[in-house]
Design a protein around this motif. Structure first.
Motif, mmCIF file in Angstrom:
data_model
loop_
_atom_site.group_PDB
_atom_site.id
_atom_site.type_symbol
_atom_site.label_atom_id
_atom_site.label_comp_id
_atom_site.label_asym_id
_atom_site.label_seq_id
_atom_site.Cartn_x
_atom_site.Cartn_y
_atom_site.Cartn_z
ATOM 1 N N ASN A 1 0.941 -1.180 -0.006
ATOM 2 C CA ASN A 1 0.044 -0.093 0.032
ATOM 3 C C ASN A 1 0.892 1.451 0.048
ATOM 4 O O ASN A 1 0.561 2.217 0.473
ATOM 5 C CB ASN A 1 -0.959 0.039 1.065
ATOM 6 C CG ASN A 1 -1.959 -1.157 1.090
ATOM 7 O OD1 ASN A 1 -2.409 -1.369 0.139
ATOM 8 N ND2 ASN A 1 -2.118 -1.655 2.332
ATOM 9 N N ASP B 1 1.304 3.387 -2.102
ATOM 10 C CA ASP B 1 0.603 4.584 -2.846
ATOM 11 C C ASP B 1 -0.402 5.447 -1.934
ATOM 12 O O ASP B 1 -0.217 6.579 -1.787
ATOM 13 C CB ASP B 1 -0.307 4.182 -4.033
ATOM 14 C CG ASP B 1 0.364 3.343 -5.153
ATOM 15 O OD1 ASP B 1 1.547 3.982 -5.446
ATOM 16 O OD2 ASP B 1 -0.258 2.717 -5.921
ATOM 17 N N ARG B 2 -0.846 4.714 -0.903
ATOM 18 C CA ARG B 2 -1.540 5.279 0.140
ATOM 19 C C ARG B 2 -0.631 6.111 1.161
ATOM 20 O O ARG B 2 -0.990 7.346 1.325
ATOM 21 C CB ARG B 2 -2.725 4.471 0.828
ATOM 22 C CG ARG B 2 -3.697 3.989 -0.068
ATOM 23 C CD ARG B 2 -4.558 2.979 0.892
ATOM 24 N NE ARG B 2 -5.671 2.703 0.137
ATOM 25 C CZ ARG B 2 -6.446 1.711 0.342
ATOM 26 N NH1 ARG B 2 -6.349 0.863 1.524
ATOM 27 N NH2 ARG B 2 -7.800 1.508 -0.127
ATOM 28 N N TYR C 1 -0.401 10.485 1.510
ATOM 29 C CA TYR C 1 -0.428 11.228 2.759
ATOM 30 C C TYR C 1 0.664 12.113 2.991
ATOM 31 O O TYR C 1 0.770 13.142 3.447
ATOM 32 C CB TYR C 1 -0.922 10.399 4.013
ATOM 33 C CG TYR C 1 -2.050 10.028 4.159
ATOM 34 C CD1 TYR C 1 -2.841 10.727 4.972
ATOM 35 C CD2 TYR C 1 -2.943 8.943 3.555
ATOM 36 C CE1 TYR C 1 -4.346 10.564 5.310
ATOM 37 C CE2 TYR C 1 -4.313 9.089 3.791
ATOM 38 C CZ TYR C 1 -4.973 9.595 4.850
ATOM 39 O OH TYR C 1 -6.187 9.586 5.016
ATOM 40 N N TYR D 1 -8.536 7.080 5.964
ATOM 41 C CA TYR D 1 -7.119 6.384 5.234
ATOM 42 C C TYR D 1 -7.649 5.572 4.297
ATOM 43 O O TYR D 1 -7.021 5.445 3.066
ATOM 44 C CB TYR D 1 -6.242 5.814 6.238
ATOM 45 C CG TYR D 1 -5.060 4.882 5.826
ATOM 46 C CD1 TYR D 1 -3.816 5.883 5.598
ATOM 47 C CD2 TYR D 1 -5.081 3.597 5.552
ATOM 48 C CE1 TYR D 1 -2.998 5.214 5.205
ATOM 49 C CE2 TYR D 1 -3.989 3.226 5.189
ATOM 50 C CZ TYR D 1 -2.889 3.850 5.047
ATOM 51 O OH TYR D 1 -1.688 3.236 4.523
ATOM 52 N N GLU D 2 -8.612 4.634 4.278
ATOM 53 C CA GLU D 2 -9.077 3.704 3.676
ATOM 54 C C GLU D 2 -9.912 4.214 2.477
ATOM 55 O O GLU D 2 -9.855 3.951 1.202
ATOM 56 C CB GLU D 2 -10.224 2.854 4.223
ATOM 57 C CG GLU D 2 -9.381 1.490 5.363
ATOM 58 C CD GLU D 2 -9.114 2.619 6.408
ATOM 59 O OE1 GLU D 2 -9.465 3.525 6.448
ATOM 60 O OE2 GLU D 2 -8.241 1.894 7.089
ATOM 61 N N ALA E 1 -9.368 7.422 1.126
ATOM 62 C CA ALA E 1 -8.359 8.254 0.294
ATOM 63 C C ALA E 1 -8.131 7.896 -0.969
ATOM 64 O O ALA E 1 -7.837 6.356 -1.261
ATOM 65 C CB ALA E 1 -7.035 8.581 0.984
ATOM 66 N N LEU F 1 -6.300 6.504 -4.518
ATOM 67 C CA LEU F 1 -4.936 5.984 -4.571
ATOM 68 C C LEU F 1 -4.193 6.900 -5.680
ATOM 69 O O LEU F 1 -4.753 7.265 -6.785
ATOM 70 C CB LEU F 1 -4.756 4.536 -5.102
ATOM 71 C CG LEU F 1 -5.479 3.520 -3.918
ATOM 72 C CD1 LEU F 1 -5.070 2.112 -4.524
ATOM 73 C CD2 LEU F 1 -4.377 3.676 -2.768
#
Length: 341
Positions: free
Chosen positions: A164, A166-167, A171, A334-335, A337, A339
């Motif tokens: 993950n 990219d996430r 941020y 967070y989930e 947002a 990518l």
């Protein structure tokens, strides 16, 4: 410890008894070959290691128990933590990060030593907390259980940082610090690391009779005292696992996301620290493993001062604060947002 009950027998155990019990390992090896599981050799090696290691440990502990030297107790405690670190980094972890060996060693020492001292001195009411027959078994149980939590936490963080990325990078691009960007992964890692301990405490006394309680009963202690000792040990294990997991996981985040708030995939390794082939001897394998550990320890001192520098400082940049504020105002989690591709 309570005196054994009158008439209780203390049968002498020899290595013939051990060999008979080893027959169950051989049975498992046969099952492995029948069902083509591919773990037969691993079972044999693990069983032989168990016999050799416990035999050596028995000889050493007998000498330490007889001398009652606090420095010998301290050396045994450090050795248990050191070997636990070696097992964690070299054998158990599928993914590793830069300077993992010294960070895990520090996490184990910072959790098992204070927890065991406080637990033995106050919870177990032992005046001399370094009493070998009391302190060394407690440290050994803490090390054995704590390394499992450390492996789970660090491995999860490194895997998520790769899968993950990219996430996390999104941020960071919006101006979040490395701890802010990594907090969801860090929280999940710690939750997963502590779950086995919680489950173990939930079934004690109802489904399972744990090893500490069984050993105390076989040693002649009363059942009530054995039960109380097991309660104390489980609470110490829970605290030690939590402390070590927090320390090692936080350091892993600070290594993978550097002080400039960049995600460093080059600091995550999947290959083993040393390689083994039938043509290599045991000494060669130990030499390679020793070199790998020495290199990591040498790099640790140089990078420790920079690891947490600016850890909680948001990056300065055009629009960084404003973009992050806008993201938070829109309520994106967070989930949720998007990518960055």
């Amino acid at each position: 410890m309570d005196a054994p009950s009158p008439g209780a027998e203390d049968p002498e155990l020899t290595y013939l008894n051990v060999a008979l019990a080893f027959g169950f390992i051989v049975l498992n090896v046969i099952f492995s070959y029948i069902f083509d599981l591919g773990v037969g050799v691993s079972l044999l090696v693990a069983g032989i290691r168990c016999v050799v290691q416990l035999a050596i440990m028995g000889v050493l502990l007998q000498k330490v128990f007889e001398t009652e030297n606090p420095w010998a107790v301290a050396a045994i405690a450090f050795w248990l933590n050191f070997m636990g670190t070696f097992e964690t980094v070299v054998n158990k972890s599928k993914k590793r990060h830069l300077n993992m060996f010294p960070s895990v060693l520090f996490s184990l020492l910072a959790s098992t030593i204070p927890t065991s001292i406080i637990g033995v001195r106050f919870s177990m009411s032992v005046t001399r907390f370094w009493e070998p027959s009391q302190y060394i078994p407690v440290v050994g149980m803490l090390c054995g259980s704590t390394i499992n939590g450390v492996v789970v936490a660090v491995t999860y963080i490194l895997k998520e940082m790769q899968d993950n990325r990219d996430r996390v990078e999104m941020y960071l691009a919006f101006g979040a610090s490395r701890m802010e960007a990594s907090k969801p992964i860090l929280v999940d890692a710690l939750r997963i690391a502590l779950t086995p301990t919680i489950n173990q405490m939930s079934v004690l006394g109802i489904i399972a009779i744990p090893g500490m309680m069984t050993g105390a009963i076989l040693g002649g202690s009363s059942v009530q005292r054995a039960a109380k000792l097991q309660m104390i040990i489980m609470f110490l294990i829970s605290a030690s696992t939590a402390l070590a997991s927090i320390c090692s996981a936080t350091y892993a985040v600070s290594i993978v996301v550097d002080h400039d708030h960049r995600l460093r995939q080059d600091r995550i390794y999947s290959k083993p620290l040393y390689s083994f082939s039938p043509s290599q001897g045991v000494l060669r394998v130990l030499f390679n493993a020793g070199n790998a550990v020495t290199n990591q320890v040498g790099l640790f001192g140089a990078r420790l001062s920079r690891a947490f520098k600016g850890g909680n400082r948001a990056r300065s940049g055009s629009g960084g604060r404003e973009e992050r504020a806008g993201l938070l105002e829109r309520g994106l989690s967070y989930e949720e947002a998007p990518l960055s591709r």
